[in-house]
Design an enzyme around this catalytic site. Sequence first.
Site, PDB file in Angstrom:
ATOM      1  N   TYR A  45      27.710  34.293 -62.871  1.00  0.00           N
ATOM      2  CA  TYR A  45      27.058  35.590 -63.079  1.00  0.00           C
ATOM      3  C   TYR A  45      27.497  36.621 -62.042  1.00  0.00           C
ATOM      4  O   TYR A  45      27.499  37.807 -62.316  1.00  0.00           O
ATOM      5  CB  TYR A  45      25.531  35.442 -62.999  1.00  0.00           C
ATOM      6  N   LYS A 100      29.459  20.120 -64.695  1.00  0.00           N
ATOM      7  CA  LYS A 100      30.593  19.761 -65.563  1.00  0.00           C
ATOM      8  C   LYS A 100      31.692  19.222 -64.648  1.00  0.00           C
ATOM      9  O   LYS A 100      32.822  19.730 -64.612  1.00  0.00           O
ATOM     10  CB  LYS A 100      31.027  21.013 -66.352  1.00  0.00           C
ATOM     11  N   ASP A 110      27.113  19.163 -71.315  1.00  0.00           N
ATOM     12  CA  ASP A 110      27.135  18.902 -72.769  1.00  0.00           C
ATOM     13  C   ASP A 110      26.234  17.728 -73.127  1.00  0.00           C
ATOM     14  O   ASP A 110      25.454  17.777 -74.077  1.00  0.00           O
ATOM     15  CB  ASP A 110      28.581  18.690 -73.275  1.00  0.00           C
ATOM     16  N   ASP A 120      20.712  29.019 -67.614  1.00  0.00           N
ATOM     17  CA  ASP A 120      20.359  30.029 -68.615  1.00  0.00           C
ATOM     18  C   ASP A 120      20.293  29.371 -69.990  1.00  0.00           C
ATOM     19  O   ASP A 120      19.331  29.545 -70.746  1.00  0.00           O
ATOM     20  CB  ASP A 120      21.420  31.142 -68.602  1.00  0.00           C
ATOM     21  N   ASP A 160      16.679  28.072 -72.305  1.00  0.00           N
ATOM     22  CA  ASP A 160      16.376  28.518 -73.678  1.00  0.00           C
ATOM     23  C   ASP A 160      16.192  27.303 -74.585  1.00  0.00           C
ATOM     24  O   ASP A 160      15.298  27.273 -75.422  1.00  0.00           O
ATOM     25  CB  ASP A 160      17.521  29.378 -74.247  1.00  0.00           C
TER      26      ASP A 160
HETATM   27  C1  IPM Z   1      17.401  35.209 -68.799  1.00  0.00           C
HETATM   28  C2  IPM Z   1      18.167  36.230 -69.599  1.00  0.00           C
HETATM   29  C3  IPM Z   1      19.027  37.026 -68.649  1.00  0.00           C
HETATM   30  C4  IPM Z   1      20.012  36.077 -68.001  1.00  0.00           C
HETATM   31  C5  IPM Z   1      19.751  38.208 -69.295  1.00  0.00           C
HETATM   32  C6  IPM Z   1      18.788  39.143 -70.000  1.00  0.00           C
HETATM   33  C7  IPM Z   1      20.590  38.965 -68.292  1.00  0.00           C
HETATM   34  O1  IPM Z   1      18.895  35.611 -70.598  1.00  0.00           O
HETATM   35  O2  IPM Z   1      16.632  35.608 -67.906  1.00  0.00           O
HETATM   36  O3  IPM Z   1      17.546  34.023 -69.073  1.00  0.00           O
HETATM   37  O4  IPM Z   1      21.050  35.769 -68.573  1.00  0.00           O
HETATM   38  O5  IPM Z   1      19.721  35.624 -66.895  1.00  0.00           O
HETATM   39 MG    MG Z   2      18.510  33.513 -70.792  1.00  0.00          MG
END
Ligand code: IPM
Ligand code: MG
Length: 358
Positions: free
Chosen positions: A143, A193, A225, A249, A253
């Site tokens: 990032y 990885k 993975d 990240d 999710d």
């Molecule tokens: C998160 C989001 C952010 C990230 C984006 C909105 C920049 O996806 O907080 O997980 O990638 O960190």
């Molecule tokens: Mg995210």
Amino acid sequence: MKKECKIAVLAGDGIGKEIMEAAIEVLKAISQKYGINFQFQEALIGGSAIDETGDPLPEETLKIAKESDAVLLGAVGGEKWDNLPTDKRPEKGLLRIRKELDLFANLRPGKAYTPLLDASPLKENLIKGVDLLVIRELTGGIYFGEPRGIEERNGEKVGYNTMIYYEHEIERIARLAFEVARGRRKKLTSVDKANVLEVSAVWREVVNKVHADYQDVELEHMYIDNCAMQLVRRPRDFDVIVTGNLFGDILSDEAGALTGSLGMLPSASIGERYALYEPVHGSAPDIAGQGIANPIAMILSAAMMLDLTCKLPEAARDIENAIDKVLEEGYRTGDIWSPGTKKVNTKEMTEKIIEHIL
Ligand code: IPM
Ligand code: MG
């Protein structure tokens, strides 16, 4: 318990505003019950900050954040700003505040709520009892790595980024993860990885070194993975997962979706000095302004703040218990609704939660 907590309120864009109102109402109830005094100071971030000042993280906002005990953040982003270059987008405000406050650790719990088991895409026997925590490194990795850019080479366009971790960055996140794991079920999965990436080889080496100080915690290493797969096959086996910025990240999710809805997932981003609390989900432009967003992730983020910054764990437990009860009673916002349950909007959900707190 702190007598006073100074909170920077950064609602941001889209549903950020609606869910922030909900969290503030809940905090007012907590203030009434425990006598803690919250000072709320609002500031701009993301798209709404771009519209007013041209900058997704205005100086004024950063100043307010640094003068506060904690930052509460809603969500940033929306279609309106989608065509801006990456370094001018609302998301940049979020990335910059994380970096400026040195919030190197992002804690994202994923917990299966029994009344919501049918909202999970997984079979009930797989998801039942899941209680995991993703600890994502938040201020390093790909990032922020340099060099990065878009340029022309040999007559064609190339885009590139750098995944880089310094030993000290790995060491501090690993140490924090072992500490947190020690207070839970004492199992840490470090995700990388290392079969392909040098940055992961160093990651693994440093995590192993830190492990020497935490022999009571079981450590396993897993490739990203494989971890993505194991999370859907046997999510209950995970306790704490520690990983870099990009993998974290993605996995957070995934962990979120497992438990039913991103609308349920809070997060805490912490560093040596500052802390920021925000839901894992985004600004949901498709439902913004309708008052129907699920406020629970935001309210649970406020609960994490009460726990970690305001040192008021009883209040955090009150909120968690209230949410459990409201779900047991069958109240659901649209994202977690299923036939036979009662659909409520943001405000109604918030009121129900407050009723169980007071
Ligand atoms: C998160 C989001 C952010 C990230 C984006 C909105 C920049 O996806 O907080 O997980 O990638 O960190
Ligand atoms: Mg995210």
